[in-house]
Design an enzyme around this catalytic site. Sequence first.
Site, PDB file in Angstrom:
ATOM      1  N   LYS A 220       0.836  -1.213   0.000  1.00 13.69           N
ATOM      2  CA  LYS A 220       0.000   0.000   0.000  1.00 13.69           C
ATOM      3  C   LYS A 220       0.867   1.258   0.000  1.00 13.69           C
ATOM      4  O   LYS A 220       0.642   2.178  -0.779  1.00 13.69           O
ATOM      5  CB  LYS A 220      -0.904  -0.014   1.240  1.00 13.69           C
ATOM      6  CG  LYS A 220      -1.597   1.294   1.506  1.00 13.69           C
ATOM      7  CD  LYS A 220      -2.505   1.216   2.709  1.00 13.69           C
ATOM      8  CE  LYS A 220      -1.870   1.590   4.025  1.00 13.69           C
ATOM      9  NZ  LYS A 220      -1.508   3.015   4.184  1.00 13.69           N
ATOM     10  N   ASN A 221       1.862   1.287   0.893  1.00 11.79           N
ATOM     11  CA  ASN A 221       2.633   2.523   1.075  1.00 11.79           C
ATOM     12  C   ASN A 221       3.606   2.799  -0.057  1.00 11.79           C
ATOM     13  O   ASN A 221       4.266   3.835  -0.074  1.00 11.79           O
ATOM     14  CB  ASN A 221       3.376   2.494   2.418  1.00 11.79           C
ATOM     15  CG  ASN A 221       2.418   2.711   3.576  1.00 11.79           C
ATOM     16  OD1 ASN A 221       1.232   2.976   3.371  1.00 11.79           O
ATOM     17  ND2 ASN A 221       2.927   2.592   4.793  1.00 11.79           N
TER      18      ASN A 221
ATOM     19  N   ARG B 132      -4.820  10.451   4.624  1.00  9.38           N
ATOM     20  CA  ARG B 132      -3.803  11.493   4.753  1.00  9.38           C
ATOM     21  C   ARG B 132      -2.781  11.452   3.625  1.00  9.38           C
ATOM     22  O   ARG B 132      -2.211  12.481   3.258  1.00  9.38           O
ATOM     23  CB  ARG B 132      -3.060  11.337   6.082  1.00  9.38           C
ATOM     24  CG  ARG B 132      -3.912  11.399   7.302  1.00  9.38           C
ATOM     25  CD  ARG B 132      -3.050  11.147   8.513  1.00  9.38           C
ATOM     26  NE  ARG B 132      -1.859  11.978   8.437  1.00  9.38           N
ATOM     27  CZ  ARG B 132      -1.793  13.232   8.821  1.00  9.38           C
ATOM     28  NH1 ARG B 132      -2.849  13.798   9.357  1.00  9.38           N
ATOM     29  NH2 ARG B 132      -0.684  13.919   8.698  1.00  9.38           N
TER      30      ARG B 132
ATOM     31  N   CYS C 217      -4.973  12.691  13.631  1.00 10.84           N
ATOM     32  CA  CYS C 217      -5.661  11.417  13.465  1.00 10.84           C
ATOM     33  C   CYS C 217      -5.484  10.606  14.725  1.00 10.84           C
ATOM     34  O   CYS C 217      -4.884  11.082  15.689  1.00 10.84           O
ATOM     35  CB  CYS C 217      -5.150  10.676  12.238  1.00 10.84           C
ATOM     36  SG  CYS C 217      -3.490  10.084  12.419  1.00 10.84           S
TER      37      CYS C 217
ATOM     38  N   ARG D 241       0.346  14.563  13.658  1.00  6.35           N
ATOM     39  CA  ARG D 241       0.847  14.334  12.290  1.00  6.35           C
ATOM     40  C   ARG D 241       0.861  15.575  11.385  1.00  6.35           C
ATOM     41  O   ARG D 241       0.141  15.647  10.387  1.00  6.35           O
ATOM     42  CB  ARG D 241       0.053  13.207  11.628  1.00  6.35           C
ATOM     43  CG  ARG D 241       0.271  11.895  12.320  1.00  6.35           C
ATOM     44  CD  ARG D 241      -0.419  10.761  11.627  1.00  6.35           C
ATOM     45  NE  ARG D 241       0.332  10.251  10.491  1.00  6.35           N
ATOM     46  CZ  ARG D 241      -0.040   9.190   9.800  1.00  6.35           C
ATOM     47  NH1 ARG D 241      -1.138   8.556  10.070  1.00  6.35           N
ATOM     48  NH2 ARG D 241       0.702   8.761   8.803  1.00  6.35           N
TER      49      ARG D 241
ATOM     50  N   ASP E 289       4.541   0.598  12.215  1.00  5.09           N
ATOM     51  CA  ASP E 289       3.331  -0.035  11.682  1.00  5.09           C
ATOM     52  C   ASP E 289       3.179  -1.496  12.125  1.00  5.09           C
ATOM     53  O   ASP E 289       2.199  -2.147  11.785  1.00  5.09           O
ATOM     54  CB  ASP E 289       3.322   0.039  10.144  1.00  5.09           C
ATOM     55  CG  ASP E 289       2.943   1.430   9.656  1.00  5.09           C
ATOM     56  OD1 ASP E 289       2.547   2.264  10.479  1.00  5.09           O
ATOM     57  OD2 ASP E 289       3.045   1.677   8.430  1.00  5.09           O
TER      58      ASP E 289
ATOM     59  N   ARG F 184      -8.832  -0.480   4.719  1.00  9.26           N
ATOM     60  CA  ARG F 184      -7.949   0.520   4.110  1.00  9.26           C
ATOM     61  C   ARG F 184      -6.603  -0.096   3.762  1.00  9.26           C
ATOM     62  O   ARG F 184      -5.944   0.363   2.824  1.00  9.26           O
ATOM     63  CB  ARG F 184      -7.699   1.681   5.085  1.00  9.26           C
ATOM     64  CG  ARG F 184      -8.866   2.607   5.247  1.00  9.26           C
ATOM     65  CD  ARG F 184      -8.439   3.818   6.058  1.00  9.26           C
ATOM     66  NE  ARG F 184      -7.083   4.179   5.707  1.00  9.26           N
ATOM     67  CZ  ARG F 184      -6.138   4.542   6.576  1.00  9.26           C
ATOM     68  NH1 ARG F 184      -6.400   4.640   7.851  1.00  9.26           N
ATOM     69  NH2 ARG F 184      -4.929   4.849   6.164  1.00  9.26           N
TER      70      ARG F 184
END
Length: 420
Positions: free
Chosen positions: A22-23, A93, A117, A122, A307, A399
């Site tokens: 994802k990132n 974000r 968040c 952040r 994470d 997500r």
Amino acid sequence: MDKLLISGGVRLDGEIRIAGAKNSALPILAATLLTRDPVQVCNLPHLYDITTMIELLGCMGVQPVIDEKLNVEVDSSTIKHFSAPYELVKTMRASILVLGPLLAHYGEAEVALPGGCAIGSRPVNLHISALEAMGADIKVEDGYIKASVVNKLKGAHIFMDLVTVTGTENVMMAATLATGETIIENAAREPEVVDLANCLVAMGAKIKGQGTDTIVIQGVEKLHGCSYSVMPDRIETGTYLIAAAATRGHIKVKDTQPNILEAVLSKLEQAGADIKVGENWIELDMHNERPKSVSLRTAPYPAFPTDMQAQFTALNAIAAGTGSITETVFENRFMHVHEMNRMGASIQVEGNTVIVTGVESLNGAPVMATDLRASASLIIAGLVGKNETIVDRIYHIDRGYECIEEKLQLLGAKIKRLPS
Ligand code: UD1
């Protein structure tokens, strides 16, 4: 709102495939705005955040075409607006990643200012100050970052006060089309930054030093199209390995990249896991033994990733012994702890550290997910809990984890989605 119902107590056993990261997919989709040629992005994970990024491109007038294998072709030559509205930024974000490409390619961008968040305030001040150093005129007004540049961005020598992943990515993307040389010092070394850099190089960018803390970019006149396959998701990989370790199970994860998970694999070995790796797979076997507590501290790559902190807290919750987990990246990333304590865990928060005293087992309970990785940790807690756990607000998990209940079912877990 959908919920997940988990009947705990099953040892995970089996094989699964890991999706694209994802990132890395998110900045790569944003990078397609740097050229008017079509860019094909392959191995995209099937996730809400990816859909949100595609929707964001769509609301600028860019219509990505998706084939049946979920490869996406983005042709941004039809772009009409240079704006990321609050409605989308507030759900993701990472929408901030369009700021650098829009500014560098079209000379203007308006991106809603992301708010705080569940894991902290952040801010995006470092993205803004770096782009200003490159000649951008940036105002923050009416909840929007309004950026423009006369002619082109100029290469600059930028020192990042903190290691920021999307900040490094935004500046690196912007620098590809700036005049002259940009040097980013104290750059993020995350593998996803390297994956983005490799995609930009395939588009004709001149980048050196990706994967180190100094990235040097020589601006070029224009970038061109390419076809690029996103790297495997290391956080998804680690999450399934931790889930298997917590349930004393045996798992093989395929289509992954073991060499970017060293910090996590070493902690799993300390927890008692027997780990074997091949070029693109990892096998973990607990030989039906209870895990041992480990202590760890999160920090930017190559250290232990923030994470994966919540998932390791779940593992420690049922491990033998006491372990401490220190969070140094985000200020408020322990929301899962209170939910785990409601399941019978013994975890104390002391500042940015939690002290976890392992208990024999957890008790199922209704719990609420507060952010993406916290959701994953509550699912792990449910898998090791006695009787039933219901995890509420699982839109967070959708997500960032592709087909999580199907993958866990493949490993033998008793888990199902309860539609609202
Ligand atoms: C990215 C990841 C996220 C991961 C995080 C840290 C994506 C899409 N998301 O988020 O999953 O948890 O890296 O590995 O890749 N900071 C500032 N000012 C800034 C920017 C950051 O103070 O301008 C602070 C943040 O508040 C945080 C720290 O720097 O405390 C690191 O954040 P950062 O690396 O920027 O996180 P993201 O890129 O948002």
